[in-house]
Scaffold this motif. Structure first.
Motif, PDB file in Angstrom:
ATOM      1  N   GLY A 142       0.775  -1.241   0.000  1.00 19.68           N
ATOM      2  CA  GLY A 142       0.000   0.000   0.000  1.00 19.68           C
ATOM      3  C   GLY A 142       0.802   1.285   0.000  1.00 19.68           C
ATOM      4  O   GLY A 142       0.287   2.325   0.405  1.00 19.68           O
ATOM      5  N   SER A 143       2.057   1.235  -0.434  1.00 21.56           N
ATOM      6  CA  SER A 143       2.826   2.486  -0.512  1.00 21.56           C
ATOM      7  C   SER A 143       2.303   3.340  -1.661  1.00 21.56           C
ATOM      8  O   SER A 143       1.928   2.829  -2.711  1.00 21.56           O
ATOM      9  N   ASP A 144       2.308   4.650  -1.435  1.00 23.70           N
ATOM     10  CA  ASP A 144       1.821   5.587  -2.446  1.00 23.70           C
ATOM     11  C   ASP A 144       2.980   5.950  -3.371  1.00 23.70           C
ATOM     12  O   ASP A 144       3.787   6.813  -3.056  1.00 23.70           O
ATOM     13  N   ILE A 145       3.057   5.258  -4.492  1.00 23.99           N
ATOM     14  CA  ILE A 145       4.171   5.513  -5.427  1.00 23.99           C
ATOM     15  C   ILE A 145       3.715   6.373  -6.607  1.00 23.99           C
ATOM     16  O   ILE A 145       4.409   6.480  -7.618  1.00 23.99           O
ATOM     17  N   SER A 146       2.540   7.018  -6.454  1.00 22.58           N
ATOM     18  CA  SER A 146       1.926   7.680  -7.616  1.00 22.58           C
ATOM     19  C   SER A 146       2.746   8.863  -8.135  1.00 22.58           C
ATOM     20  O   SER A 146       2.571   9.270  -9.276  1.00 22.58           O
ATOM     21  N   ASN A 147       3.644   9.420  -7.300  1.00 18.79           N
ATOM     22  CA  ASN A 147       4.496  10.495  -7.819  1.00 18.79           C
ATOM     23  C   ASN A 147       5.519   9.985  -8.829  1.00 18.79           C
ATOM     24  O   ASN A 147       6.086  10.762  -9.582  1.00 18.79           O
ATOM     25  N   PHE A 148       5.767   8.693  -8.803  1.00 13.79           N
ATOM     26  CA  PHE A 148       6.731   8.107  -9.732  1.00 13.79           C
ATOM     27  C   PHE A 148       6.091   7.191 -10.768  1.00 13.79           C
ATOM     28  O   PHE A 148       6.597   7.033 -11.862  1.00 13.79           O
TER      29      PHE A 148
END
Ligand code: ADP
Ligand code: MG
Length: 570
Positions: free
Chosen positions: A304-310
């Motif tokens: 569930g890590s938010d990697i949406s910036n990458f």
């Protein structure tokens, strides 16, 4: 209290009996100048050796005041005594029967000076050492005379050699204490000086081998010499002025030909969050305490890590704001490592092309032309590095020999040439102007990273009848309960004892600090607070000598490597 003499008489009388007879030696015994405590007796000579402690009161240890004056000095003095005790026990350990019979063993420190539960020096100057003793037997029959010799002679001899000031080398102890104090002082000056790392002139960075952390011999190692343009002078309380290379905050590239020492420099900076023993070569290499190495680790699980910036919309429609996978790719694993480091407050990211996913680092003009933006979910790090510094105050040190596109975003460029650094920022700027890459920056706003709330029930340290079972095989691999965990990509873990420390801390926090409501950083901050206030013993019901202190960043990375981990969105 019984005496050590009474104990040795007792074990002599046990000679010839079955092994369980040893159980009656549990207890506390007065010896000349120290107290011996038998905390736990092994079940047979092949099991983990018995757990014992020695407590030396201040008036027998007689450590000088300068060695115990501050917390830093006590940690250093304890580390020094730990090493001396390890050497003495190794020397006096001998095969005295079956299995572990005759074994004398205390935790073995590596090149770093750490707080360890094996050896503690308190504010009054009393010393406590925790170690293991293999109580001797032939098969399962007690060898009482061997036990009497082991406990009555070998052990007191080790205590006399290693835990009493009068038998130590005072100059060596003093140097140990001062080197640690200096390293901490140098580290504490970085932020105010606008630096993320400092490498003192004369440092020796290369290691003996890829699996041996001791320094390369002096006749083969090229000593470090700072380029004048990056030279700074910091102050150390004992060594005085120390000149060296300051790496400024911002985006720093380390470039240069293959095999010219780039990765070696970065690895020294990675370890600069720790203090080192005198003679290590990296005693005066320091980095900001929250510098975190981030690398690719394909195959890892992500909870569930938010990697949406990458990484944006994935094929198949996976949600990258709460990215869940049992099998990350190179790029998504490194993106996860980056945002997980930021989640717990890293102010400096350390990346090496050797261990990075190329497509996370860079997408050049030709690839932009060939693969349309709509089909490329990745925003490469090159488009985030400057933004991370400008908007979040997070610096980057990146080792990169393979892509000049980064010259556009670097604040400082250091070239390694035959193991020596040169500053080439001006040349890099000129080249960036003269040879435009025609790359289109993929700029977008940085979205705050969504907070994760770990679900405590998803982590289970139990195994069979034991509520907490931890078995660390190395600094890279352990069993947490029944779950096998790989920490091979968490490169700033330096000792297996840190792995044990983190595993016990995590087990301790379940249902407490980690209550299913606190976010991950909130919960782990409470763990670190317990460590700071109560030491490693906070995490264990029974005191053992096998844990070492760790950073918040490794603890978070450890939790992130549990494949069972589940999180909720805050
Ligand atoms: P790069 O990352 O630039 O390819 P490395 O840092 O891996 O290079 O170093 C290449 C080799 O040189 C390694 O075996 C390393 O131990 C050795 N080395 C690095 N720095 C030094 C130095 N200052 N003196 C001697 N050998 C060094
Ligand atoms: Mg390299």
């Amino acid at each position: 209290m019984e005496t050590l003499v009474a104990l040795t008489d007792r074990v002599r009388r046990l000679d010839g009996q079955g092994y369980p007879a040893y159980r009656e030696v549990r207890g506390s015994y007065a010896a000349g100048g120290f107290r011996l405590v038998v905390d736990h007796v092994q079940g047979d000579p092949f099991a983990e050796a018995s757990r014992l402690r020695v407590i030396v009161p201040a008036d027998s240890a007689r450590l000088p005041e300068w060695a115990t004056l501050t917390e830093a000095r006590r940690v250093a003095a304890a580390d020094f005594l730990n090493r001396a005790f390890h050497e003495a026990l190794l020397d006096l350990s001998a095969e005295r029967g079956s299995g572990r019979s005759g074994e004398l063993r205390v935790l073995e420190p590596g090149q770093q000076v750490l707080e360890r539960s094996a050896l503690h020096v308190d504010g009054e100057g009393s010393v406590e050492a925790r170690f293991r003793v293999g109580l001797p037997a032939r098969g399962r029959t007690v060898l009482g005379h061997a036990a009497a010799d082991l406990l009555g002679h070998a052990l007191p001899e080790a205590v006399h050699r290693a835990l009493l000031y009068h038998s130590l080398d005072p100059a060596a102890l003093r140097r140990h204490v001062e080197v640690v104090e200096d390293a901490r002082a140098l580290r504490s000056q970085l932020k105010a000086r606008g630096l993320v790392a400092f490498v003192a002139d004369g440092s020796s960075l290369p290691r003996r081998s890829g699996v041996d952390d001791r320094p390369l011999s002096a006749d083969r190692a090229v000593p470090f010499r700072s380029p004048e343009s990056l030279r700074v002078v910091l102050e150390a309380p004992n060594a005085g002025d120390v000149a060296g290379m300051g790496i400024p905050a911002g985006v720093t590239l380390v470039v240069g030909g293959g095999f010219h020492g780039k990765s070696t420099l970065l690895q020294a900076i990675e370890r600069g969050v720790y203090d080192h023993v005198p003679g290590d070569g990296r005693e005066r290499v320091v980095s900001v305490p929250d510098a975190v190495k981030v690398r690719a680790e394909d195959g890892r699980a992500v909870a569930g890590s938010d990697i949406s910036n990458f990484v944006g919309a994935l094929p198949g429609g996976g949600d990258t704001r709460a990215f869940v996978t049992a099998n990350a790719s190179g790029s998504t694993s490194q993106a996860a490592a980056i945002v997980e480091a930021l989640e717990v407050g890293a102010s400096c990211l350390l990346l090496d092309e050797d261990t990075s996913a190329t497509n996370l680092l860079i997408r050049d003009a030709r690839m932009q032309a060939l693969v349309p933006d709509a089909l490329e979910p990745i925003t490469p790090f090159i488009d985030r590095a400057a933004q991370l510094h400008a908007e979040l105050g997070v610096s980057t040190v990146l080792v990169l020999g393979g892509s000049g596109d980064y010259l556009d975003v670097a604040d400082t460029v250091i070239a390694m040439r035959e193991f020596q650094p040169l500053e080439v920022t001006a040349a890099a700027r000129r080249i960036a102007l003269d040879l435009p890459t025609r790359r289109r920056p993929q700029l977008s706003a940085w979205r705050p990273i969504g907070a994760r709330v770990p679900v405590p029930e998803s982590m289970d340290p139990s195994r069979g009848p034991r509520a907490v079972s931890v078995k660390a095989f190395s600094e890279e691999r352990l069993l947490f309960g029944t779950e096998e965990v790989s920490l091979a990509a968490v490169e700033q873990i330096v000792e297996p004892a840190q792995v044990r420390g983190m595993a016990h801390a995590l087990a301790w926090s379940l249902g407490g600090a980690l209550d299913g409501r606190r976010t991950l950083p909130e919960a782990l901050a409470l763990v670190m607070q317990a460590l700071a206030e109560r030491g490693l013993d906070a995490f264990q019901g029974e005191p053992t000598g096998e844990l070492a202190a760790f950073r918040l960043h490794e603890l978070a990375a450890f939790m992130g490597r549990l494949r069972s981990l589940r999180v909720r969105r805050a």
